[in-house]
Design an enzyme around this catalytic site. Structure first.
Site, mmCIF file in Angstrom:
data_model
loop_
_atom_site.group_PDB
_atom_site.id
_atom_site.type_symbol
_atom_site.label_atom_id
_atom_site.label_comp_id
_atom_site.label_asym_id
_atom_site.label_seq_id
_atom_site.Cartn_x
_atom_site.Cartn_y
_atom_site.Cartn_z
ATOM 1 N N GLU A 1 1.147 4.079 4.692
ATOM 2 C CA GLU A 1 2.005 3.453 5.702
ATOM 3 C C GLU A 1 2.100 4.297 6.964
ATOM 4 O O GLU A 1 2.569 5.440 6.910
ATOM 5 C CB GLU A 1 3.417 3.256 5.133
ATOM 6 C CG GLU A 1 4.406 2.686 6.130
ATOM 7 C CD GLU A 1 5.838 2.701 5.615
ATOM 8 O OE1 GLU A 1 6.678 2.019 6.213
ATOM 9 O OE2 GLU A 1 6.109 3.412 4.617
ATOM 10 N N GLU B 1 13.931 -3.564 4.262
ATOM 11 C CA GLU B 1 14.184 -2.113 4.229
ATOM 12 C C GLU B 1 14.969 -1.767 5.497
ATOM 13 O O GLU B 1 14.422 -1.313 6.478
ATOM 14 C CB GLU B 1 12.867 -1.321 4.170
ATOM 15 C CG GLU B 1 13.092 0.173 3.962
ATOM 16 C CD GLU B 1 11.823 0.998 4.125
ATOM 17 O OE1 GLU B 1 11.381 1.595 3.137
ATOM 18 O OE2 GLU B 1 11.281 1.048 5.249
#
Length: 251
Positions: free
Chosen positions: A137, A234
């Site tokens: 990521e 998130e």
């Protein structure tokens, strides 16, 4: 409509950890993710997943929680053996929990040696766990100063260089906005190598509703492209988690 899941490290934090699974199910989620579950007995988590018929979408590697410490080791020269040891433990947790994805954090590093270390470690991990989906990521350096994987072009280069079917990109809209300023354009450029999505609004990292990122357009893109992966909330709720879930019903 995309398939939404709840990040239990960020959401339902008004409850003790093991109670968040039931809360997520009651809120309508079919899957959850937990960034660092390693301080909790794995069987206790398995029990909650089974009791509430939830899937575990993702956990992070390495253990334990990086808060206040190192943010991964995959790109850090000289820590290859530590990376392998940590990966082994994380992989055991991922398999026990049935985690669809295992996110490998690069850590703080820079330069050609770091890139070579990162490539070697990821290549080893992909071969070590060929049936486990692995993700990397891009994370912005304001949130994590010095983080090695801080660019989407670098993310594509790494995924392309490894060329393993079980290694793909994890796309976080908040980090995309911070890194490129163009979430929809960055998504268009990386969707072919992306297997997991996380969302939060700019600039406050709150619920994906009012703010700088055009979420109706982003979700419409996901639907138009028949994206089948999870889209994980998130973010930091502005009030309580449940009171802030209107963005799902409005989607």
């Amino acid at each position: 409509m995309p398939k939404f899941c709840a990040n239990l490290t960020w959401l339902f934090t008004e409850l003790p950890f093991l109670e968040r699974f039931e809360a997520a199910k009651e809120a309508g989620f079919e899957a959850v993710e937990v960034l660092f579950p390693y301080d909790v007995n794995a069987q206790d988590i398995v029990n909650e997943l089974g009791k509430h018929e939830l899937q575990m979408a993702l956990i992070n590697c390495p253990p334990p929680n990086y808060t206040g410490g190192d943010q991964g080791f995959a790109a850090v020269p000289g820590l290859e053996e530590r990376f392998k040891k940590d990966f082994g433990r994380a992989l055991r947790y991922a398999r026990t929990l049935g985690a669809r994805h295992l996110h490998i954090m690069s850590g703080v590093a820079e330069g050609p040696e770091a890139k070579e270390t990162y490539l070697n470690n990821l290549r080893w991990a992909a071969a070590e766990a060929p049936t486990q989906s692995l993700t990397i990521e891009p994370i912005n350096t304001e949130t994590m100063p010095g983080y090695f994987l801080n660019d989407f072009d670098l993310g594509r280069a790494i995924v392309t260089a490894i060329d393993a079917p079980n290694l793909r990109l994890q796309f976080d809209t908040f980090h995309a906005a911070k890194i490129t300023g163009d979430v929809l354009g960055t998504w268009a450029a990386t969707r072919d190598i992306t297997t997991h999505v996380q969302i939060a609004q700019m600039p406050d990292r709150g619920e994906p509703d009012q703010g700088e990122i055009d979420y109706p357009a982003f979700f419409a893109d996901l639907d138009a492209q028949d994206y089948q992966g999870w889209v994980a909330g998130e973010y930091t709720p502005r009030t309580t988690t449940v009171d802030g879930l209107g963005w799902i019903t409005d989607t």
